[in-house]
Design a protein around this motif. Structure first.
Motif, PDB file in Angstrom:
ATOM      1  N   GLY A  94      85.820  18.362  33.409  1.00  0.00           N
ATOM      2  CA  GLY A  94      86.208  18.133  34.554  1.00  0.00           C
ATOM      3  C   GLY A  94      85.969  16.360  35.077  1.00  0.00           C
ATOM      4  N   SER A  95      85.190  15.926  33.975  1.00  0.00           N
ATOM      5  CA  SER A  95      84.415  14.497  34.368  1.00  0.00           C
ATOM      6  C   SER A  95      85.621  13.611  34.276  1.00  0.00           C
ATOM      7  CB  SER A  95      83.296  14.474  33.310  1.00  0.00           C
ATOM      8  OG  SER A  95      83.782  14.162  32.111  1.00  0.00           O
ATOM      9  N   THR A 103      91.119  12.755  35.362  1.00  0.00           N
ATOM     10  CA  THR A 103      90.888  12.742  36.745  1.00  0.00           C
ATOM     11  C   THR A 103      91.059  11.584  37.610  1.00  0.00           C
ATOM     12  OG1 THR A 103      88.372  12.178  36.408  1.00  0.00           O
ATOM     13  CG2 THR A 103      89.048  14.660  36.485  1.00  0.00           C
ATOM     14  N   THR A 133      86.101  18.483  39.960  1.00  0.00           N
ATOM     15  CA  THR A 133      85.832  17.089  39.160  1.00  0.00           C
ATOM     16  C   THR A 133      84.588  16.343  39.962  1.00  0.00           C
ATOM     17  OG1 THR A 133      87.848  16.370  40.671  1.00  0.00           O
ATOM     18  CG2 THR A 133      88.229  17.346  38.875  1.00  0.00           C
ATOM     19  N   CYS A 180      81.518  17.786  38.620  1.00  0.00           N
ATOM     20  CA  CYS A 180      81.397  17.573  37.217  1.00  0.00           C
ATOM     21  C   CYS A 180      80.772  16.249  36.841  1.00  0.00           C
ATOM     22  CB  CYS A 180      82.673  17.658  36.479  1.00  0.00           C
ATOM     23  SG  CYS A 180      83.385  19.465  36.071  1.00  0.00           S
TER      24      CYS A 180
END
Length: 338
Positions: free
Chosen positions: A34-35, A42, A218, A221
């Motif tokens: 989720g980075s 994202t 996110t 993350c």
């Protein structure tokens, strides 16, 4: 007879908090997924996807009359903005003076002052207000206005409080706020007024909170992937403790002071005040810090309080949702005829 509290009942009542904790655990286990460099992209799925979806749902859910009514409530808006941009920085300066007695890293203390100068976020405060059944219209209005004011006020506050300032990317910030917040809100209102889906049974509140959980996942993350700061373990522990103490005091003061003005603010307004007046934006804060302290070897130390403040305000907000909802219901019950 009181209902027995079981894990299932607790999760049902505090499902947003449970979701937040689950997202933190998931981010700790799979931070790269989720980075910003991960497969979820994202920079688009969060900024133009989840955040825009939240405000589209807000625009569809809001009553048009309440929007126009909110515009005229200048005392309420002034209270929130003054608390955000005047009271919080002044209180934090006093708080930092107290912390300096204990020999805490001076760059971390500067980081706390920087956090206090930041504007409110445009997502978490709104969704938490809505989850607690507070005045969502007021939360949206003040989050958006606060973000625009922050473009001008935050550099001035940094100049007064730290003796240094920076130029906030004006065009980019206005463009982002317009695309991700204002346009979805307007589109939601148009759908509400002119579409034939008024009798829908879509769980809009759950969808909106699900989008918030995606944003939280996110965010964590990226937080877990932050490189080593070079700080000692004691510095990190002091920062976490200081940020949590600062937030708890600000949340308590905002609630107590707002609740004192019962004739001016409704209980639902108080909930909006609690979240909007105390939350700080990571989205605008990190770019400002990178511009201000570019090339400084202490950038990671200055950034640490903001990196901790953002997730902490979400966790504490999740803890408060059910309590504020119960408090609001108790206020409504008192007004019911016997």
């Amino acid at each position: 007879m009181r209902q027995r509290i079981t894990p299932i009942n607790f999760i049902k009542k505090n499902w947003l908090l449970s979701g937040i904790l689950f997202c933190i655990l998931l981010a700790a286990l799979f931070p790269k997924f989720g980075s910003k460099e991960g497969p979820l992209k994202t920079e688009y799925s969060v900024k133009y996807g989840a955040v825009s979806l939240m405000f589209l749902i807000s625009g569809f859910s809001l009553k048009t009359d309440s929007i126009f009514d909110t515009f005229g409530r200048y005392r309420l808006h002034l209270f929130i903005q003054i608390f955000t941009f005047v009271f919080v920085p002044i209180y934090t300066q006093c708080f930092v003076k107290f912390l300096s007695i204990f020999g805490i890293n001076g760059w971390i203390l500067k980081g706390l002052i920087t956090v206090a100068c930041m504007p409110p976020p445009v997502s978490s405060a709104v969704i938490l207000t809505r989850a607690a059944q507070g005045n969502e219209t007021v939360a949206i209005f003040n989050s958006v206005v606060g973000s625009f004011l922050g473009i001008i006020i935050t550099p001035i506050l940094l100049l007064f409080n730290l003796g240094s300032t920076t130029i906030v990317p004006l065009f980019g910030t206005v463009r982002q706020l317009t695309i991700t917040v204002l346009l979805p809100l307007i589109l939601g209102q148009f759908l509400k007024i002119f579409s034939n889906i008024k009798g829908h049974r879509l769980p809009l509140n759950s969808i909106s909170q699900g989008a918030l959980l995606f944003v939280i996942y996110t965010t964590f993350c990226d937080t877990f992937l932050v490189p080593e700061t070079g700080l000692s373990a004691l510095d990190v522990i002091f920062t976490i403790f200081s940020v949590m103490l600062l937030q708890v005091v600000l949340l308590t003061l905002s609630f107590k002071i707002a609740n004192y003005f019962k004739q001016s603010f409704h209980p639902s307004d108080v909930i909006a005040i609690v979240f909007c007046a105390t939350h700080k934006s990571l989205t605008l804060g990190i770019p400002i810090l990178r511009i201000m302290f570019h090339g400084y070897s202490h950038l990671s130390q200055i950034s640490l309080p903001l990196l901790i403040y953002h997730p902490t305000q979400i966790i504490l907000g999740g803890l408060l949702v059910s309590q504020l909802k119960d408090w609001l219901q108790s206020k409504k019950n008192k007004k019911l005829p016997v």
